[in-house]
Design a protein around this motif. Structure first.
Motif, mmCIF file in Angstrom:
data_model
loop_
_atom_site.group_PDB
_atom_site.id
_atom_site.type_symbol
_atom_site.label_atom_id
_atom_site.label_comp_id
_atom_site.label_asym_id
_atom_site.label_seq_id
_atom_site.Cartn_x
_atom_site.Cartn_y
_atom_site.Cartn_z
ATOM 1 N N VAL A 87 0.864 -1.184 0.000
ATOM 2 C CA VAL A 87 0.000 0.000 0.000
ATOM 3 C C VAL A 87 0.900 1.234 0.000
ATOM 4 O O VAL A 87 1.763 1.388 0.861
ATOM 5 N N LEU A 88 0.697 2.091 -1.016
ATOM 6 C CA LEU A 88 1.466 3.336 -1.092
ATOM 7 C C LEU A 88 0.535 4.460 -0.629
ATOM 8 O O LEU A 88 -0.373 4.862 -1.359
ATOM 9 N N SER A 89 0.736 4.906 0.604
ATOM 10 C CA SER A 89 -0.124 5.958 1.148
ATOM 11 C C SER A 89 0.419 7.329 0.746
ATOM 12 O O SER A 89 1.612 7.604 0.891
ATOM 13 N N THR A 90 -0.487 8.171 0.270
ATOM 14 C CA THR A 90 -0.070 9.511 -0.190
ATOM 15 C C THR A 90 -0.281 10.577 0.890
ATOM 16 O O THR A 90 -0.164 11.758 0.627
ATOM 17 N N ARG A 91 -0.580 10.137 2.103
ATOM 18 C CA ARG A 91 -1.004 11.130 3.100
ATOM 19 C C ARG A 91 0.092 12.113 3.492
ATOM 20 O O ARG A 91 -0.193 13.148 4.071
ATOM 21 N N ARG A 92 1.356 11.783 3.196
ATOM 22 C CA ARG A 92 2.426 12.744 3.552
ATOM 23 C C ARG A 92 2.685 13.757 2.435
ATOM 24 O O ARG A 92 3.529 14.643 2.599
ATOM 25 N N LEU A 93 1.970 13.665 1.332
ATOM 26 C CA LEU A 93 2.205 14.595 0.214
ATOM 27 C C LEU A 93 1.317 15.821 0.451
ATOM 28 O O LEU A 93 0.260 15.971 -0.145
ATOM 29 N N ARG A 94 1.763 16.686 1.362
ATOM 30 C CA ARG A 94 0.870 17.693 1.917
ATOM 31 C C ARG A 94 1.201 19.123 1.483
ATOM 32 O O ARG A 94 0.885 20.084 2.181
ATOM 33 N N ARG A 95 1.839 19.259 0.327
ATOM 34 C CA ARG A 95 2.111 20.594 -0.193
ATOM 35 C C ARG A 95 0.792 21.362 -0.377
ATOM 36 O O ARG A 95 -0.184 20.814 -0.903
#
Ligand code: FAD
Ligand code: MLT
Ligand code: ZN
Length: 447
Positions: A87-95
């Motif tokens: 699972v590749l979570s995108t939740r840290r891509l917070r720009r």
């Protein structure tokens, strides 16, 4: 530690390459609890470069990748299937860049939530066109990947209509980036438009350039009781012909209202009970509002003009999803029909559900012809009712997915709404973007 895990740990850091079952659990079962699978690991990259490195590592090890945003999707597309995967979570891509007020645009990272984006735009006096009850968790990337609709689709269109460009990482690790926000740009294929609605099968969206609208806050909410779906469709059309600023026209029925009241403890919204209800939100002046309150079906309606009272009325509609899930694991069928066919579809649906010894809670975005048919009763892995409801919708000229996507839930019945030639073309696009089938196998197409 296995070789892939040590590579992913080196890329994202040990605290962002998770294998502890307690930490992984929230990423492997979907919001409805109907779909779940095993994850070899959950990786949370912090930027597009790390996303690219993760995809390359998974590609080398032949490990399928399941992109995931807020995990609020309702068709099982954001959690692993039987083949497992990373699972590749995108939740840290917070720009979240400053709003460009000159062009009315903003660039947002895939992991920004819709509530955060909407608040950011509002602080600049603008509005993001998409809104939905999952706003606090659903992400920019996830809503693009599903081309989410929501409660304002009749005014601003679905997510694809807000998209001016994006940054995404393709299966081979290459990064495509078009965040300049140039509206007039006819230079070949519209890759952003193609990734919208691709459900994680063509690339991992890492950021997007989004259109914003002049803020026109709703000032009027009307909740009216009606005899049934035909009357609701007619009333919303009449209100829309009288008020230019209608932004939502939503529908629910007595059984759904009963579940909401049981689950939330809310009081009855109107002086008496009705078979069905229409909820309309509009930006309207007082003079315009007066045109509505004199309409016969609105005589016994609840009318709210301040924010608190309006959100009180919206709760009856927005709390359907959680109230249904509190009653069981629903089969969530998201269909859309021509407005002229709603009544016939609705009547035949009752017959079909009675034969299946199930119960259906029906609600949705009636202004867009979009009904959410939630079936309670059949076992989670029994698809027979799903199949029958979707074919019924198609038989009335409708579609088997209005806004939630195909996911794993409907991959076997894609052909009900798409021709053989269309599916062949879609599969050719998939092979061109992802020849090894790394991204979300089993989503959209059967493996
Ligand atoms: P996820 O659930 O994490 O993923 C959804 C799909 O997108 C998966 O296939 C996943 O692989 C893919 N994906 C996620 N992020 C990326 C990325 N960065 N790059 C590539 N692929 C990605 N939907 C509507 O359309 N309208 C509604 O009104 C609506 N209301 C809802 C209300 C509630 C209470 C709930 C629980 C859900 C609702 N939904 C609605 C469904 C859901 O919120 C949407 O489908 C939403 O777009 C999912 O966003 P997410 O970030 O949670 O994505
Ligand atoms: C909604 O409109 O509330 C959603 O799409 C969620 C659902 O279908 O349950
Ligand atoms: Zn919906």
């Amino acid at each position: 530690m296995d070789a892939l895990l040590s590579e992913l740990t080196a890329i994202a850091g040990a605290e962002h390459a998770l294998t502890d079952p307690d930490l992984v659990a929230g990423y492997t079962t979907d919001w409805t609890r109907r779909f779940s699978g095993r994850a070899r690991c959950v990786v949370r990259p912090g930027d597009a470069g790390q996303v690219a490195a993760v995809l390359q590592a998974c590609g080398r090890h032949g490990a399928p990748v399941v992109p995931q945003g807020g995990n609020t999707g309702l068709v099982g597309g954001g959690v692993p299937g039987p083949a497992g995967g990373v699972v590749l979570s995108t939740r840290r891509l917070r720009r979240l860049d400053p709003v460009d007020t000159l062009s009315g645009q903003v660039t947002a990272g895939a992991g920004v939530t819709i509530a955060e984006l909407r608040e950011h735009a509002a602080r600049a006096g603008l509005e993001y066109g998409v809104d939905l009850a999952a706003r606090d968790s659903a992400t920019v990337g996830g809503t693009i990947a599903t081309n989410a609709g929501g409660i304002q689709t009749i005014r601003y269109g679905p997510t694809r209509a807000q998209l001016l460009g994006l940054e995404a990482v393709l299966a081979d690790g290459s990064v495509i980036s078009r965040l300049g926000g140039i509206q007039a740009d006819n230079t070949g294929y519209d890759l952003a438009g193609l990734l919208a609605g691709s459900e994680g099968t063509l690339g991992v969206i890492t950021a997007a350039r989004l259109r914003l609208w002049p803020a026109a806050p709703p000032t009027l909410t009307v909740l009216a009781g009606v005899p049934g779906i035909e009357a609701a469709a007619a009333l919303q059309a009449e209100i829309r012909s009288l008020l230019p600023g209608v932004r939502a026209a939503e529908y629910f029925e007595a059984p759904g209202l009963a579940l909401v009241r049981e689950h939330t403890g809310l009081p009855a919204p109107l002086g008496r009970e009705y078979p069905a209800y229409l909820l309309v939100d509009a930006a309207a002046s007082e003079i315009e509002a007066e045109r509505i309150v004199v309409l016969a079906p609105v005589q016994d309606a609840a009318v709210a003009m301040d924010a608190q009272a309006r959100s009180g009325l919206w709760a009856y509609r927005e709390r359907h999803t959680e109230s249904i899930s509190a009653a069981g694991i629903p089969h969530k069928l998201d269909v859309a029909l021509p407005l002229t066919r709603l009544a016939a579809f609705r009547a035949e649906l009752d017959e079909l559900i009675a034969k299946a010894d199930a119960r259906a809670i029906v609600f949705g975005h009636i202004g867009a012809g979009n009904l959410h048919v939630n079936v309670l009763g059949p076992a989670p892995d029994d698809d027979s009712v799903d199949d029958a409801v979707l074919r019924l919708a198609a038989g009335h000229g409708g579609t088997i997915s209005a806004e939630h996507g195909i996911g794993r839930a409907k991959a076997a019945v894609l052909h009900v709404s798409r021709s053989g030639a269309e599916i062949k073309a879609m599969r050719a696009v998939k092979s061109a973007f992802d020849p090894a089938g790394l991204l979300n196998p089993g989503v959209l197409f059967l493996p």
